[in-house]
Design a protein around this motif. Sequence first.
Motif, mmCIF file in Angstrom:
data_model
loop_
_atom_site.group_PDB
_atom_site.id
_atom_site.type_symbol
_atom_site.label_atom_id
_atom_site.label_comp_id
_atom_site.label_asym_id
_atom_site.label_seq_id
_atom_site.Cartn_x
_atom_site.Cartn_y
_atom_site.Cartn_z
ATOM 1 N N TYR A 163 0.837 -1.197 0.000
ATOM 2 C CA TYR A 163 0.000 0.000 0.000
ATOM 3 C C TYR A 163 0.875 1.253 0.000
ATOM 4 O O TYR A 163 0.657 2.182 -0.787
ATOM 5 C CB TYR A 163 -0.930 -0.011 1.214
ATOM 6 N N ASN A 164 1.860 1.290 0.875
ATOM 7 C CA ASN A 164 2.762 2.450 0.950
ATOM 8 C C ASN A 164 3.549 2.644 -0.343
ATOM 9 O O ASN A 164 3.785 3.769 -0.766
ATOM 10 C CB ASN A 164 3.705 2.315 2.147
ATOM 11 N N ILE A 165 3.919 1.555 -0.983
ATOM 12 C CA ILE A 165 4.608 1.647 -2.280
ATOM 13 C C ILE A 165 3.644 2.200 -3.334
ATOM 14 O O ILE A 165 3.992 3.090 -4.101
ATOM 15 C CB ILE A 165 5.151 0.268 -2.706
ATOM 16 N N MET A 176 -5.079 6.691 -4.434
ATOM 17 C CA MET A 176 -4.539 8.022 -4.738
ATOM 18 C C MET A 176 -5.219 8.659 -5.942
ATOM 19 O O MET A 176 -5.124 9.870 -6.138
ATOM 20 C CB MET A 176 -3.027 7.964 -4.977
ATOM 21 N N VAL A 211 1.004 4.086 -3.007
ATOM 22 C CA VAL A 211 0.706 5.499 -2.775
ATOM 23 C C VAL A 211 1.768 6.381 -3.434
ATOM 24 O O VAL A 211 1.461 7.441 -3.983
ATOM 25 C CB VAL A 211 0.616 5.773 -1.250
ATOM 26 N N ARG A 212 3.011 5.926 -3.408
ATOM 27 C CA ARG A 212 4.107 6.707 -4.001
ATOM 28 C C ARG A 212 4.320 6.389 -5.483
ATOM 29 O O ARG A 212 4.680 7.247 -6.272
ATOM 30 C CB ARG A 212 5.395 6.457 -3.227
ATOM 31 N N LEU A 213 4.085 5.141 -5.853
ATOM 32 C CA LEU A 213 4.352 4.690 -7.216
ATOM 33 C C LEU A 213 3.410 5.308 -8.243
ATOM 34 O O LEU A 213 3.780 5.489 -9.399
ATOM 35 C CB LEU A 213 4.264 3.163 -7.264
ATOM 36 N N GLU A 267 2.452 8.312 -8.682
ATOM 37 C CA GLU A 267 2.987 9.545 -9.265
ATOM 38 C C GLU A 267 3.979 9.234 -10.377
ATOM 39 O O GLU A 267 3.944 9.845 -11.446
ATOM 40 C CB GLU A 267 3.649 10.407 -8.190
ATOM 41 N N ASP A 268 4.873 8.272 -10.133
ATOM 42 C CA ASP A 268 5.833 7.862 -11.156
ATOM 43 C C ASP A 268 5.102 7.280 -12.365
ATOM 44 O O ASP A 268 5.417 7.595 -13.505
ATOM 45 C CB ASP A 268 6.801 6.830 -10.574
ATOM 46 N N ALA A 295 -2.256 2.602 -4.918
ATOM 47 C CA ALA A 295 -2.193 3.434 -6.120
ATOM 48 C C ALA A 295 -3.590 3.905 -6.526
ATOM 49 O O ALA A 295 -3.787 5.087 -6.835
ATOM 50 C CB ALA A 295 -1.540 2.659 -7.263
#
Length: 180
Positions: A49-51, A141, A53-55, A57-58, A138
């Motif tokens: 989940y934490n990955i 978000m 949330v950040r992934l 955007e990439d 992801a």
Amino acid sequence: MSRQAGRGTESKKMNSELFTLTYGALVTQLCKDYENDEDVNKQLDKMGYNIGVRLIEDFLARSNVGRCHDFRETADVIAKIAFKMYLGITPSITNWSPAGDEFSLILENNPLVDFVELPDNHSSLIYSNLLCGVLRGALEMVQMAVDVKFVQDTLKGDSVTEIRMKFIRRIEDNLPAGEE
């Protein structure tokens, strides 16, 4: 020139194998740190989940994908672009529910399970549960609440790996009054 082209493919294969082995070491350590498989499954989901949330955007920056208009379009983007971009595979999309709010991703080849055999004492471990967390994080978000779970796994003797995704609701932005 052909030597350079070969190096690119060789480098991707090495990166993939390194990732697979590193992920295996992570799961092994979690199994040592937690008393039961359910706790390990929860940790893998939380990390994923934490990955995710950040992934996202990439992914949005690299793929130039616009906003999806429905869950079917979202499924296509996940299978045909996201999985290909990050794992080098293209799962098939099957088993749509009549309401169109649920589907399965079928992974003929899950790169996370290369070189892996589950020990008998970890029969309830969902080894690739990180993927469920990544998808959930992801999509959250981009304002989609989903339920994601494994229903089949080649590590447990199934012929394919199946991830089931269910649309729960669209998340509304809660902006302060006067801001849009």
